[in-house]
Enzyme design. Sequence first.
Site: not given
Length: 186
Positions: A79, A128, A151
């Site tokens: 992330c 996240c 995706c």
Amino acid sequence: MSGFNLLHLITKSQPVALRPCSLPSGARRTKKTWPVSFSQEELKERLTPMQYHVTQERGTESAFTGTFTHHKEEGTYACVVCGASLFSSSTKFDSGSGWPSFFDLMQEESVALSNDFSYGMHRVETTCSQCGAHLGHLFDDGPKPSGKRYCINSASLAFRPKDAARQPAAEGGSVGSSAEGDKSEF
């Protein structure tokens, strides 16, 4: 005929009762409920405008323009906001969609899923699980064995090369490179 005029015609001829539908609302947790949080001022300073738009405003980058769309190096995708490990390069595949695609997560709990009914369609949004940053969407058209396609926007990812993958970015390790330049630091 506009939607308003059509609604006006319907409601003039017969009363319309509004009732709740059985579909989930698509509401998601607020940023305040995530285990890791950052001030918006800090994020605007640390992230590029595209990274901020994608991760904080649920935006998307144009297809085939992201840094990691055709990226082939071995390592870990994390992330860009908090540095949490999300995907391994071993699960990345070319879906032809124009965004980095993965068929599995590093850990089941690394990504949170929620319903997204924007743009008049139903999709499953991925965020996240540590900081709530918008990552992209999950589809059921991926390769075996999972059949899943995560995706993901390049702008929501940072990359740690295989040699640096052992050192977590959130604990002082640096992420090798991030989408949209190297502006973000943990």
